[in-house]
Design a protein around this motif. Structure first.
Motif, PDB file in Angstrom:
ATOM      1  N   MET A   1       0.813  -1.213   0.000  1.00  0.00           N
ATOM      2  CA  MET A   1       0.000   0.000   0.000  1.00  0.00           C
ATOM      3  C   MET A   1       0.843   1.258   0.000  1.00  0.00           C
ATOM      4  O   MET A   1       0.468   2.276  -0.564  1.00  0.00           O
ATOM      5  CB  MET A   1      -0.857   0.030   1.270  1.00  0.00           C
ATOM      6  CG  MET A   1      -2.175  -0.641   1.155  1.00  0.00           C
ATOM      7  SD  MET A   1      -2.936  -0.717   2.784  1.00  0.00           S
ATOM      8  CE  MET A   1      -3.397   0.971   3.032  1.00  0.00           C
ATOM      9  N   VAL A   2       1.985   1.169   0.698  1.00  0.00           N
ATOM     10  CA  VAL A   2       2.699   2.394   1.043  1.00  0.00           C
ATOM     11  C   VAL A   2       3.212   3.147  -0.191  1.00  0.00           C
ATOM     12  O   VAL A   2       3.577   4.303  -0.117  1.00  0.00           O
ATOM     13  CB  VAL A   2       3.850   2.047   2.010  1.00  0.00           C
ATOM     14  CG1 VAL A   2       5.075   1.620   1.232  1.00  0.00           C
ATOM     15  CG2 VAL A   2       4.153   3.171   2.948  1.00  0.00           C
ATOM     16  N   ARG A   3       3.231   2.444  -1.338  1.00  0.00           N
ATOM     17  CA  ARG A   3       3.754   3.112  -2.535  1.00  0.00           C
ATOM     18  C   ARG A   3       2.683   3.786  -3.353  1.00  0.00           C
ATOM     19  O   ARG A   3       3.001   4.413  -4.359  1.00  0.00           O
ATOM     20  CB  ARG A   3       4.457   2.081  -3.411  1.00  0.00           C
ATOM     21  CG  ARG A   3       5.654   1.483  -2.750  1.00  0.00           C
ATOM     22  CD  ARG A   3       6.230   0.407  -3.599  1.00  0.00           C
ATOM     23  NE  ARG A   3       6.574   0.957  -4.904  1.00  0.00           N
ATOM     24  CZ  ARG A   3       6.475   0.278  -6.015  1.00  0.00           C
ATOM     25  NH1 ARG A   3       6.049  -0.960  -5.972  1.00  0.00           N
ATOM     26  NH2 ARG A   3       6.798   0.827  -7.156  1.00  0.00           N
ATOM     27  N   ASN A   4       1.407   3.650  -2.946  1.00  0.00           N
ATOM     28  CA  ASN A   4       0.325   4.204  -3.769  1.00  0.00           C
ATOM     29  C   ASN A   4       0.475   3.833  -5.225  1.00  0.00           C
ATOM     30  O   ASN A   4       0.604   4.699  -6.093  1.00  0.00           O
ATOM     31  CB  ASN A   4       0.304   5.738  -3.656  1.00  0.00           C
ATOM     32  CG  ASN A   4      -0.451   6.159  -2.427  1.00  0.00           C
ATOM     33  OD1 ASN A   4      -1.383   5.478  -2.009  1.00  0.00           O
ATOM     34  ND2 ASN A   4      -0.044   7.249  -1.834  1.00  0.00           N
ATOM     35  N   PRO A   5       0.443   2.581  -5.515  1.00  0.00           N
ATOM     36  CA  PRO A   5       0.726   2.178  -6.887  1.00  0.00           C
ATOM     37  C   PRO A   5      -0.465   2.407  -7.794  1.00  0.00           C
ATOM     38  O   PRO A   5      -1.581   2.601  -7.326  1.00  0.00           O
ATOM     39  CB  PRO A   5       0.984   0.677  -6.734  1.00  0.00           C
ATOM     40  CG  PRO A   5       0.101   0.279  -5.607  1.00  0.00           C
ATOM     41  CD  PRO A   5       0.086   1.443  -4.656  1.00  0.00           C
ATOM     42  N   LYS A   6      -0.203   2.330  -9.105  1.00  0.00           N
ATOM     43  CA  LYS A   6      -1.291   2.463 -10.062  1.00  0.00           C
ATOM     44  C   LYS A   6      -2.131   1.200 -10.079  1.00  0.00           C
ATOM     45  O   LYS A   6      -3.340   1.227 -10.273  1.00  0.00           O
ATOM     46  CB  LYS A   6      -0.708   2.674 -11.471  1.00  0.00           C
ATOM     47  CG  LYS A   6      -0.111   4.024 -11.718  1.00  0.00           C
ATOM     48  CD  LYS A   6      -0.197   4.377 -13.198  1.00  0.00           C
ATOM     49  CE  LYS A   6       0.354   5.766 -13.444  1.00  0.00           C
ATOM     50  NZ  LYS A   6       1.739   5.738 -13.937  1.00  0.00           N
ATOM     51  N   VAL A   7      -1.456   0.064  -9.925  1.00  0.00           N
ATOM     52  CA  VAL A   7      -2.170  -1.211  -9.946  1.00  0.00           C
ATOM     53  C   VAL A   7      -1.726  -2.046  -8.751  1.00  0.00           C
ATOM     54  O   VAL A   7      -0.546  -2.102  -8.437  1.00  0.00           O
ATOM     55  CB  VAL A   7      -1.864  -2.001 -11.236  1.00  0.00           C
ATOM     56  CG1 VAL A   7      -2.728  -3.232 -11.301  1.00  0.00           C
ATOM     57  CG2 VAL A   7      -2.072  -1.126 -12.457  1.00  0.00           C
ATOM     58  N   PHE A   8      -2.693  -2.683  -8.095  1.00  0.00           N
ATOM     59  CA  PHE A   8      -2.427  -3.470  -6.895  1.00  0.00           C
ATOM     60  C   PHE A   8      -2.612  -4.937  -7.255  1.00  0.00           C
ATOM     61  O   PHE A   8      -3.706  -5.356  -7.578  1.00  0.00           O
ATOM     62  CB  PHE A   8      -3.465  -3.070  -5.840  1.00  0.00           C
ATOM     63  CG  PHE A   8      -2.986  -3.184  -4.432  1.00  0.00           C
ATOM     64  CD1 PHE A   8      -2.994  -4.390  -3.780  1.00  0.00           C
ATOM     65  CD2 PHE A   8      -2.556  -2.049  -3.765  1.00  0.00           C
ATOM     66  CE1 PHE A   8      -2.569  -4.474  -2.470  1.00  0.00           C
ATOM     67  CE2 PHE A   8      -2.134  -2.125  -2.453  1.00  0.00           C
ATOM     68  CZ  PHE A   8      -2.144  -3.334  -1.793  1.00  0.00           C
ATOM     69  N   LEU A   9      -1.522  -5.708  -7.229  1.00  0.00           N
ATOM     70  CA  LEU A   9      -1.613  -7.109  -7.633  1.00  0.00           C
ATOM     71  C   LEU A   9      -1.591  -8.016  -6.411  1.00  0.00           C
ATOM     72  O   LEU A   9      -0.815  -7.790  -5.481  1.00  0.00           O
ATOM     73  CB  LEU A   9      -0.420  -7.471  -8.530  1.00  0.00           C
ATOM     74  CG  LEU A   9      -0.221  -6.573  -9.746  1.00  0.00           C
ATOM     75  CD1 LEU A   9       1.081  -6.918 -10.428  1.00  0.00           C
ATOM     76  CD2 LEU A   9      -1.383  -6.734 -10.705  1.00  0.00           C
ATOM     77  N   MET A  10      -2.438  -9.036  -6.389  1.00  0.00           N
ATOM     78  CA  MET A  10      -2.451  -9.956  -5.252  1.00  0.00           C
ATOM     79  C   MET A  10      -2.465 -11.390  -5.763  1.00  0.00           C
ATOM     80  O   MET A  10      -3.363 -11.777  -6.503  1.00  0.00           O
ATOM     81  CB  MET A  10      -3.684  -9.695  -4.368  1.00  0.00           C
ATOM     82  CG  MET A  10      -3.754  -8.252  -3.902  1.00  0.00           C
ATOM     83  SD  MET A  10      -5.155  -7.908  -2.822  1.00  0.00           S
ATOM     84  CE  MET A  10      -4.427  -8.162  -1.227  1.00  0.00           C
ATOM     85  N   ASP A  11      -1.452 -12.167  -5.367  1.00  0.00           N
ATOM     86  CA  ASP A  11      -1.326 -13.542  -5.858  1.00  0.00           C
ATOM     87  C   ASP A  11      -1.715 -14.527  -4.781  1.00  0.00           C
ATOM     88  O   ASP A  11      -0.901 -14.892  -3.929  1.00  0.00           O
ATOM     89  CB  ASP A  11       0.133 -13.797  -6.293  1.00  0.00           C
ATOM     90  CG  ASP A  11       0.280 -15.097  -7.045  1.00  0.00           C
ATOM     91  OD1 ASP A  11       1.404 -15.386  -7.489  1.00  0.00           O
ATOM     92  OD2 ASP A  11      -0.720 -15.813  -7.186  1.00  0.00           O
ATOM     93  N   GLU A  12      -2.980 -14.983  -4.804  1.00  0.00           N
ATOM     94  CA  GLU A  12      -3.485 -15.945  -3.821  1.00  0.00           C
ATOM     95  C   GLU A  12      -3.118 -15.559  -2.393  1.00  0.00           C
ATOM     96  O   GLU A  12      -2.570 -16.371  -1.640  1.00  0.00           O
ATOM     97  CB  GLU A  12      -2.951 -17.342  -4.122  1.00  0.00           C
ATOM     98  CG  GLU A  12      -3.224 -17.785  -5.537  1.00  0.00           C
ATOM     99  CD  GLU A  12      -3.532 -19.263  -5.635  1.00  0.00           C
ATOM    100  OE1 GLU A  12      -4.233 -19.786  -4.756  1.00  0.00           O
ATOM    101  OE2 GLU A  12      -3.083 -19.873  -6.607  1.00  0.00           O
ATOM    102  N   PRO A  13      -3.415 -14.332  -1.967  1.00  0.00           N
ATOM    103  CA  PRO A  13      -2.946 -13.894  -0.654  1.00  0.00           C
ATOM    104  C   PRO A  13      -3.572 -14.646   0.507  1.00  0.00           C
ATOM    105  O   PRO A  13      -3.008 -14.693   1.587  1.00  0.00           O
ATOM    106  CB  PRO A  13      -3.339 -12.419  -0.607  1.00  0.00           C
ATOM    107  CG  PRO A  13      -4.449 -12.284  -1.580  1.00  0.00           C
ATOM    108  CD  PRO A  13      -4.207 -13.294  -2.639  1.00  0.00           C
ATOM    109  N   LEU A  14      -4.762 -15.236   0.318  1.00  0.00           N
ATOM    110  CA  LEU A  14      -5.420 -15.864   1.463  1.00  0.00           C
ATOM    111  C   LEU A  14      -5.212 -17.368   1.508  1.00  0.00           C
ATOM    112  O   LEU A  14      -5.690 -18.039   2.415  1.00  0.00           O
ATOM    113  CB  LEU A  14      -6.927 -15.561   1.423  1.00  0.00           C
ATOM    114  CG  LEU A  14      -7.291 -14.070   1.391  1.00  0.00           C
ATOM    115  CD1 LEU A  14      -8.787 -13.889   1.488  1.00  0.00           C
ATOM    116  CD2 LEU A  14      -6.601 -13.338   2.522  1.00  0.00           C
ATOM    117  N   SER A  15      -4.490 -17.921   0.544  1.00  0.00           N
ATOM    118  CA  SER A  15      -4.395 -19.381   0.467  1.00  0.00           C
ATOM    119  C   SER A  15      -3.696 -20.007   1.644  1.00  0.00           C
ATOM    120  O   SER A  15      -3.923 -21.158   1.973  1.00  0.00           O
ATOM    121  CB  SER A  15      -3.666 -19.797  -0.807  1.00  0.00           C
ATOM    122  OG  SER A  15      -4.366 -19.353  -1.923  1.00  0.00           O
TER     123      SER A  15
END
Lengths: 523, 373, 290
Positions: free
Chosen positions: B149-163
């Motif tokens: 979050m801290v970078r305020n990116p243009k796109v936020f990618l999440m790769d199976e974060p809850l698995s």
């Protein structure tokens, strides 16, 4: 449906389906596997040849494609590209990549200067390895005859090879230069910008970081391993030795003579191939015993110490590790002297009356069989602690529930060992056994420091010097090199043979054992 | 906050294995897109191509109008949360979150401000001085999100974060991600193999199989109008009941005849069939367990026998078997059942099934495509 | 008497018996393994003679051998040489090996597999083979005989990149997603190396430095060839072997050899004992597990 009783008419030499395999007894299964292993060898050899053939074919296809590409680049390129064929780096400089262009140009200039000044000279000497013997000439200033250097065959060979490598490097760089031009043209045509010098340097810390990191190690390996090995392989085809060292006397190419004499089975005296055969067989026997005695005894000791109910585990292990912590040369030299004819052991035997007099001392290092046994035994003393450490580490990793499950199923201690411990061990230490075996083939220290290869065997006497009954190929190599006659060419031939033996073994084992896939694969 | 456009993106590995085929997708600014599918379907590979961690074999990826194929990850202005969190073990939580800022040489006060802001949103302020190994899975997950979050990116990618979380924690974190999405209003691309996550989190879902996109749509769309059999069976739990049967036409009306029954295709689906003049044919019929109900007309309903009933709390899951040994699942809410009705729903008893036209899905027997696409 | 208590005792007794046998075996093994070193230490204190004798415990204890070792032989020089070689070799070698193993472990580039296969095959050649030409070339630069120390350092470190297996095995155990996370966060590969991976690699760095330091103390083959019978260039292994290499030397210097052996053994053994934890981890984690 008819039921066919098919267990009677199967021959073990046929291919048996998986389900039918289950019908065979243990003994039959082992026999089957052995038969098919050997049956598979011709296939294995055939596919090896097919593989080599396809490699060669691919190589030529690649060369053809490359040449086509070069011609096309020239034909389709602009004037900058065309000029770069002669003036390397011109294209890069003309397109604004000054640094790259300059590097190419400087390389070309250095190469041309070198070839003119020295390169052609050394190339010329390569076929003959020098023709001028050193002589003497009168020096008026000193009023005496002084030595005039002739051709130095060693330098001829060395610089000749280096020149060839330099030429190859130049061809590669020139090709790179041509390719760069083609790529640069394409990039500019598609409207993008070329990389500036600053980009190049910063990419060395990112995309090209591997080049930065590998530069130093690979240079070292190239000059200190690859080049010497290349050189020594070439020496095997010369008669370079103490008497023909190139400086005081020339040496020259002798083609396959050295190899022929190695395999020449004429049973006269000074026979090289007999000596080679004997030493090779002892080397293999030694490697086998050295590796497996240590392996199983180390395992045995590790399991003993690891057994539940044994106290002071750390102390037992510590004592053993202590013995292997002492530098090997000290242990080996001391023990060697301990068992010598007038050493500690014989002295104690005399003093305690077990031996009556000097004529009954045990000549540990002078009797062939006794020496060979001693060497293997001492090697056990040296090696078991290492193996014990490793095996202990692995033992601790075997999941305990495997044993618990086996106990519930009714297995006793021996069964647990053979069905759980041993298979797991062999699987995990497969690669280690292989490297260990190869290491023992080349185990210089143990043999040389204990016996110096002795006892000397007159049958193994050759033009290269003496050899003994405990000599390994590698100690024999050492003796030949440091002996009076220094038959370097012979050392090269033997070195190459060691390589052949080791690679052959490694290939077989590597393909026979599935667990030797030594590369992880991240998707 | 940016638009992401994938055009004909393809990924081929060295051994000529094609992992992703011709992927085309237009992601709107601030949209929450979920890539979902079974293992090996190419969803992670596609995400990693957007991130720059995998080379794009052909096709283009555009972020905010710029083609990023040749850009390094750090130059694409994206952030990524990894499945196993990938926290730097030797740094404290504070330094982990601060890491990207430090690389950009952001001054200390600003670093402090941003990191504490983020840690407050995520509720991890009290852990700032701890190392990752002292945290639980859920806490580590939050730190990973914080770092992204801290970078305020243009796109936020999440790769199976809850698995890697247990079931209960997963439910909790799912809700938190929805809240997070509201706070950081940016474009999200989320990869999972769990269709529940996809349905609850996504604005649109991209269902993938074997490297191909099967369907792109909102949760409602993929639920009600699955494009093919795979999507129909993948979305929704328990799985949609699917079986072969015949679609016939009688007196201008369409009927289906599974297991010796005859059910009218009424409602909008019936109208659609008539409008398109669909030929009577053998079809694969799909009906969700929650859409099958207790029938009253013994003659024309499906006869079945109850094998097992699972008590799920507010509903029963009945596993029933038909006269030709096909197993179906039926979800029956228990709230409105009387005691006698409830008692009848036990193993061994008979059960009659019926369903209406608008819950029927018809799939071509060979191509498995929805007939009403 | 009922049968149950008997059976119960039988099991325990059997176990006690086998344990006793094991203890006896272990004690025997320990004694056998330690004896040569005990003898070595005793002999190093023997004053009454310098040649080999048939008894172990000296009739007269003294430090003569140790003193003579330093005054009558070149032992101080050999020790100094080996120490300097160890020092330089350990630092340079560690840098080279780490560069090599890190690259092969975590960076992917064209030709990586080829490189590893080529080095594997190169390793099948006996290492000594290259000595002949290396010696010749080194002698042109005056790096042999009396000047063996820089020559040996060069030989040890130059090809040390080939010994990357254990370090690579260690790096392989660090999850790749750490690298990826850092790269997404904005780090160059160089920064990943320095800021993320290196701080996590203390065990392997220590292991590599210490093994690189210890190796020259035991090298015989290369050191002997390069020092070429010049005492001033020998390391402790070659020097001590020289002390007992001929029958005359043997009778004059045997006990001093023992003293030298003790002096070299002590520091190396201590280092190894501290290291053994890393050694087992390295070997089982990397080379053995494959």
């Amino acid at each position: 449906m008819e039921k066919t009783n098919n267990s009677k008419n199967i021959s073990l030499f046929d291919d048996i389906g998986d389900l039918d395999l289950l019908q065979l007894t243990k003994f039959q299964t082992i026999l089957y596997k052995i038969i098919h292993f050997f049956k598979g060898i011709p296939n294995g050899v055939a596919s090896l040849f097919k593989y080599i053939f396809s490699l060669i074919k691919n190589f030529f296809v690649w060369i053809k494609n490359d040449l086509t590409d070069i011609v096309q680049t020239f034909v389709n390129g602009d004037y900058k590209t065309k000029l770069s064929f002669i003036i390397m780096g011109f294209g890069s400089i003309a397109r604004g990549q000054i640094l790259r262009g300059l590097l190419f140009l400087v390389f070309e200039i250095v190469f041309i200067v070198y070839m003119y000044v020295a390169g052609f000279h050394w190339l010329g000497k390569l076929p003959t390895l020098g023709t001028e013997l050193p002589g003497t000439a009168y020096d008026p200033r000193l009023d005496t005859y002084v030595r005039v250097d002739g051709d130095d065959s060693f330098k001829c060979l060395l610089y000749g090879v280096l020149t060839i490598l330099f030429i190859l490097a130049f061809i590669y760089t020139w090709r790179l230069n041509v390719k760069q031009n083609k790529i640069s043209e394409e990039i500019l045509k598609s409207g993008k910008k070329l990389k500036s010098a600053k980009d190049d340097v910063s990419s060395l810390l990112d995309e090209q970081f591997h080049k930065t990191l590998l530069a130093l190690p690979l240079t070292g390996i190239f000059f200190f391993t690859v080049l010497p090995i290349l050189f020594m392989i070439l020496v095997a085809f010369t008669n370079y030795d103490g008497a023909h060292d190139g400086y005081s006397n020339l040496f020259t190419w002798v083609g396959m003579d050295n190899f022929n004499s190695l395999f020449n089975l004429n049973l006269g005296a000074n026979n090289l191939s007999v000596a080679f055969g004997e030493i090779l067989s002892w080397t293999l026997i030694w490697a086998f015993f050295a590796t497996f005695t240590n392996y199983f005894l180390g395992m045995f000791v590790a399991i003993m110490i690891n057994k539940k109910g044994i106290k002071f585990k750390k102390i037992w292990r510590g004592i053993l590790v202590l013995t292997s912590a002492v530098p090997q040369f000290i242990s080996l030299l001391y023990v060697s002297k301990m068992f010598s004819a007038n050493g500690l052991v014989n002295g104690m035997l005399l003093n305690t009356g077990i031996i009556s007099d000097l004529s009954h001392i045990i000549r540990f290092w002078e009797d062939t069989t006794l020496a060979r046994v001693m060497v293997i035994v001492i090697n056990i003393w040296i090696g078991v602690p290492y193996l014990m450490l490793i095996v202990t580490g692995i033992l601790m990793n075997i999941p305990a529930d495997l044993y618990e499950s086996a106990r519930i199923d009714g297995a006793n201690a021996a069964q647990q060992f053979f069905k759980i411990t041993l298979p797991y061990m062999l699987f995990v230490t497969g690669p280690y056994l292989l490297t260990s075996f190869i290491g023992n083939i080349n185990n210089f220290n143990v043999i040389y420091l204990l016996t110096a290869g002795g006892p000397d065997n007159p049958k193994l006497l050759t033009s290269a010097g003496t050899a003994g009954d405990t000599d390994l190929l590698v100690t024999w190599l050492f003796k030949i090199t440091t002996g009076a006659e220094s038959k370097y060419y012979l050392a090269s031939v033997i070195g190459i043979m060691i390589f052949v033996v080791v690679s052959f073994l490694a290939l077989i084992v590597y393909n026979a054992i599935p667990s030797t896939r030594n590369e992880e694969d991240y998707s | 906050m940016a638009r992401v456009k994938l055009t004909d993106v393809k990924k081929v590995y060295d051994n000529n294995v094609v992992a992703v085929h011709d992927f085309n997708l237009d992601i709107a600014d601030k949209e929450f897109i979920v890539f979902v599918g079974p293992s090996g379907c190419g969803k992670s590979t596609t995400l990693r191509m957007v991130a720059g961690l995998e080379e794009i074999s052909s096709g283009t990826v555009e972020i905010d109008g710029v083609v990023v194929n040749d850009l390094q990850p750090k130059d694409r202005d994206i952030s990524m949360v990894f499945q196993n969190y990938a926290l730097y073990p030797h740094l404290t939580v504070f330094e982990n979150i601060a890491f990207p800022l430090r690389l950009q040489k952001v001054p200390q006060e600003e670093v402090f401000k941003k990191v504490t802001e983020v840690s407050e949103i995520l509720g991890i302020t009290e852990y700032l001085n701890r190392k990752p190994r002292a945290l639980s899975g859920g806490q580590r997950q939050r730190v990973a999100i914080g770092r992204a979050m801290v970078r305020n990116p243009k796109v936020f990618l999440m790769d199976e974060p809850l698995s890697n979380l247990d079931a209960k924690l997963r439910n909790q974190m799912r809700a938190e991600i929805i809240l997070l999405r509201k706070r950081i209003d940016t474009t999200f691309i989320y990869v999972t193999h769990d269709q529940t996550e996809a349905m609850t989190l996504g604005d649109r879902i991209v269902i993938m199989k074997d490297g191909y996109i099967q369907q792109v749509g909102t949760p409602d769309e993929v639920f009600d109008q699955p494009k093919n059999l795979f999507v129909a069976e993948f979305i929704g739990a328990p799985k949609m009941n699917t079986f072969r049967t015949n679609l016939i036409k009688e007196n201008g009306e369409y009927y289906v005849t599974p297991f010796g029954s005859k059910l009218l295709v009424d409602g909008l689906k019936g109208e659609e069939l008539k409008k398109r003049k669909i030929e009577p044919q053998e079809v694969i019929l799909g009906v969700r367990p929650e859409h099958m109900v207790l029938g009253k007309d013994a003659d024309n309903d499906i006869d079945a026998k109850i094998l097992v009933n699972e008590m799920m709390g507010s509903e029963l899951h009945l596993h029933v078997v038909t006269n030709d040994n096909t197993e179906l699942i039926v979800r029956v809410p228990t709230v409105d059942l009387s005691h006698e009705e409830r008692a009848k729903l036990t193993s061994g008893n008979e059960f009659h099934i019926t369903f209406k036209g608008n819950v029927m899905n018809f799939f071509d027997v060979e191509s498995e495509e929805n007939l009403l696409n | 008497m009922t049968t149950t208590p008997k059976k119960h005792m039988g099991l325990k007794a059997k176990e006690r018996l086998s344990n006793t046998i094991i203890y006896i075996l272990l004690i025997t093994i320990s004694i056998v393994w330690l004896i040569p070193f005990i003898f070595l230490v005793f002999e190093s204190f023997r004053v009454e003679s310098t040649y080999q004798v048939g008894y172990v415990v000296p009739k007269q204890f003294g430090l003569d051998n140790y003193i003579n070792l330093f005054t009558k032989t070149d032992f101080p020089i050999w020790f100094k040489n080996t120490f300097i070689i160890g020092l330089f070799a350990s630092v340079i070698q560690t840098i080279i090996v780490l560069c090599m193993s890190y690259t092969l472990s975590r960076l992917r580039f064209k030709g990586r597999k080829l490189l590893m296969n080529v080095m594997l095959v190169l390793g099948f050649f006996p290492g000594f083979l290259s000595m002949i030409i290396l010696y010749k070339v080194l002698s042109w630069f005056n790096l042999t005989s009396a000047n063996s120390v820089p020559g040996l350092i060069l030989v040890y470190v130059a090809s040390s990149g080939m010994g990357y297996y254990v370090s690579k095995g260690f790096f392989d155990t660090i999850s790749r997603s750490l690298d990826e996370a850092a790269r997404v966060d904005g780090a160059t590969r160089f920064q990943v190396f320095t800021k993320i991976i290196m701080p996590l690699s203390k065990p392997i760095v220590i292991y590599t430095i210490l093994t690189a330091f210890m190796a020259p103390w035991g090298d015989f083959m290369f050191a002997k060839y390069i020092s070429h019978a010049t005492s001033a260039g020998m390391n402790v292994a070659v020097g001590l072997q020289y002390l007992i290499s001929t029958p005359q030397n043997l009778s004059a210097y045997y006990t001093m050899f023992c003293a030298g052996g003790v002096l070299v053994a002590i520091p190396i053994t201590i280092l190894f004992m501290c290291l053994q934890r890393y050694y087992v981890e390295g070997v089982t984690g990397g080379a053995v597990k494959g």
